[in-house]
Scaffold this motif. Structure first.
Motif, PDB file in Angstrom:
ATOM      1  N   GLU A 185      -0.694  29.505  12.772  1.00 36.32           N
ATOM      2  CA  GLU A 185      -1.003  28.092  12.958  1.00 36.32           C
ATOM      3  C   GLU A 185       0.265  27.302  12.607  1.00 36.32           C
ATOM      4  O   GLU A 185       0.777  27.428  11.496  1.00 36.32           O
ATOM      5  N   PRO A 186       0.802  26.516  13.561  1.00 33.15           N
ATOM      6  CA  PRO A 186       2.128  25.927  13.374  1.00 33.15           C
ATOM      7  C   PRO A 186       2.288  25.091  12.095  1.00 33.15           C
ATOM      8  O   PRO A 186       3.354  25.101  11.490  1.00 33.15           O
ATOM      9  N   ARG A 187       1.229  24.403  11.680  1.00 36.19           N
ATOM     10  CA  ARG A 187       1.390  23.530  10.518  1.00 36.19           C
ATOM     11  C   ARG A 187       1.057  24.217   9.197  1.00 36.19           C
ATOM     12  O   ARG A 187       1.142  23.604   8.143  1.00 36.19           O
ATOM     13  N   ASN A 206       3.875  24.157   6.256  1.00 37.01           N
ATOM     14  CA  ASN A 206       4.136  22.828   5.691  1.00 37.01           C
ATOM     15  C   ASN A 206       2.939  22.307   4.900  1.00 37.01           C
ATOM     16  O   ASN A 206       3.109  21.707   3.834  1.00 37.01           O
ATOM     17  N   ARG A 207       1.748  22.547   5.464  1.00 36.32           N
ATOM     18  CA  ARG A 207       0.543  22.088   4.762  1.00 36.32           C
ATOM     19  C   ARG A 207       0.424  22.785   3.410  1.00 36.32           C
ATOM     20  O   ARG A 207       0.105  22.169   2.399  1.00 36.32           O
ATOM     21  N   HIS A 239       9.443  31.723   8.159  1.00 39.76           N
ATOM     22  CA  HIS A 239       8.660  30.930   7.204  1.00 39.76           C
ATOM     23  C   HIS A 239       8.465  31.698   5.900  1.00 39.76           C
ATOM     24  O   HIS A 239       8.557  31.135   4.810  1.00 39.76           O
TER      25      HIS A 239
END
Ligand code: C2E
Ligand code: CA
Ligand code: CA
Ligand code: CA
Length: 277
Positions: A124-126, A129-130, A164
Motif C-alpha cells: 500500500e503506497p502510503r 509514511n503513515r 522502504h
C-alpha cells in the motif's frame, strides 16, 4: 440452469452456504470491532536462550467477541487480509504497541516490541509514511520497534518494498523475516534481503530431535545468519531439549511457551519485573 445446479450443490454440501453466511457475518462484526477498538494486543516475551532473560516482546492481536467468545487470530487475520481491513487492524495494533511501550518504560522496562504486518500493508503506497507519522505522533523512536513480515509475502513485489524497509533500518527499526525457511525464494533473495533478523519457523523447531533434515535446515539458517549478518531467533520453542539444541548450535535468541505465553500488558510487566528481581 445455474440456479438448479447451485441448489443441487447446496443440497449435497449443506455446510457450504452456512460457511459463507457465517464468514460474512464475522466480516461485518470485524468491521465494527475495528471501529469500536475491540481488538487488543497481548505481548509474548523474546528471550536470550542462555539464561531466559527478556530481550523484547512481540505484539499479537486478539479479538474478544461481544458474546464473550475469543476468535482465534488465524480466523480474523486471514479474513482481514482478504477483505482489505488488515491495514486498519495493523495500524490499531501498532498504536497499542506504542502505548504499551510507554507503559513498559514507566515500569522501568525498556525493550523493543515487534509488531506484525501483512503483505497488503507493505504494498500500500502510503503505508510507510503513515506508519512513521503514527510512531512520531506517539512519541516513540523507531529503535523501540521491530517490524515482522512473513517471508513468502515479503518476497512478492520485493524490489518495491525493500527501499522502504532499508529506510526503517537506517532509522534504527528492526526488520524481521517471520516464519523463515518455509518459503521458496528466500535463498535467491538472501543477499538483498532488507532485514536485520530471520525468525526460524516453528515447524523446524517442532521437529528438532526427530528429524535430522530439519536440524540441518536450522543449522543452515544459523550459518546464513553468520555469513550475512542477520540476527537469528527461533520461534515456538516448547521444550528444554529444543532450547538446548538451539543453544548448542549457536542460536542466541528464542520465543515460545517454554519461556512464556502471550499475555496482557499488566501480566507482561509483572513477568518482566519478577525476572529482573
Ligand atoms: P506469528 O507471527 O508466527 O506468531 C506466532 C504465533 O505462535 C502466535 O500465534 C503465538 O501465540 C504462537 N506461539 C508462540 N509460541 C508458541 C509455542 O511455543 N507453541 C505454540 N504452539 N504456539 C506458539 P497467534 O497469536 O495465534 O497468531 C497467529 C498468527 O496471526 C501470527 O503468527 C501472525 O502471523 C498473525 N498475527 C497475529 N497478530 C497479528 C497482527 O497484529 N497483524 C498481522 N498482520 N498478523 C498478526
Ligand atoms: Ca510474528
Ligand atoms: Ca512467526
Ligand atoms: Ca510460524
Amino acid at each position: 440452469t445455474a440456479h438448479k445446479q447451485k441448489l443441487a450443490y447446496l443440497a449435497y454440501n449443506p455446510g457450504f452456504e452456512q460457511d459463507i453466511a457465517s464468514r460474512y457475518a464475522l466480516l461485518s462484526e470485524l468491521r465494527s470491532a475495528l471501529s469500536l477498538e475491540q481488538l487488543y494486543l497481548e505481548l509474548q516475551p523474546k528471550v536470550r536462550l542462555s539464561d531466559g532473560k527478556l530481550i523484547g516482546f512481540e505484539a499479537l492481536a486478539r479479538w474478544k467477541h461481544p458474546n464473550g467468545q475469543q476468535i482465534p487470530p488465524y480466523q480474523f487475520i486471514s479474513l482481514a487480509e482478504t477483505s482489505g481491513l488488515i491495514g486498519r487492524l495493523d495500524q490499531l495494533i501498532l498504536q497499542q504497541t506504542c502505548s504499551a511501550l510507554h507503559s513498559l518504560k514507566a515500569a522501568g522496562i525498556e525493550v523493543p516490541i515487534a509488531f506484525n504486518v501483512s503483505s497488503p500493508d507493505l504494498i500500500e503506497p502510503r503505508f510507510f509514511n503513515r506508519m512513521l507519522s503514527l510512531i512520531q505522533e506517539a512519541n516513540i523512536s523507531p529503535n523501540q520497534l521491530e517490524l515482522e513480515i512473513t517471508e513468502t509475502q515479503a518476497v512478492k513485489d520485493y524490489s518495491r518494498v525493500s527501499p522502504h524497509l532499508r529506510k526503517l533500518i537506517s532509522l534504527g527499526m528492526g526488520v524481521s523475516i517471520d516464519d523463515f525457511g518455509i518459503g521458496y525464494s528466500s535463498l535467491s533473495h538472501i543477499t538483498d534481503l532488507a532485514a536485520t533478523t530471520l525468525k526460524i519457523d516453528k515447524s523446524f523447531i517442532d521437529r528438532l530431535g526427530h528429524s535430522r533434515a530439519d536440524e540441518q535446515v536450522v543449522e543452515m539458517i544459523l550459518r546464513l545468519g553468520e555469513c550475512f549478518g542477520f540476527t537469528i531467533i527461533a520461534e515456538g520453542i516448547e521444550t528444554e531439549p529444543q532450547r538446548l539444541t538451539l543453544q548448542n548450535r549457536g542460536c542466541l535468541q528464542g520465543q515460545g511457551y517454554l519461556f512464556a505465553r502471550p499475555m496482557s500488558l499488566p501480566k507482561a510487566i509483572e513477568w518482566a519485573r519478577a525476572q529482573a528481581s
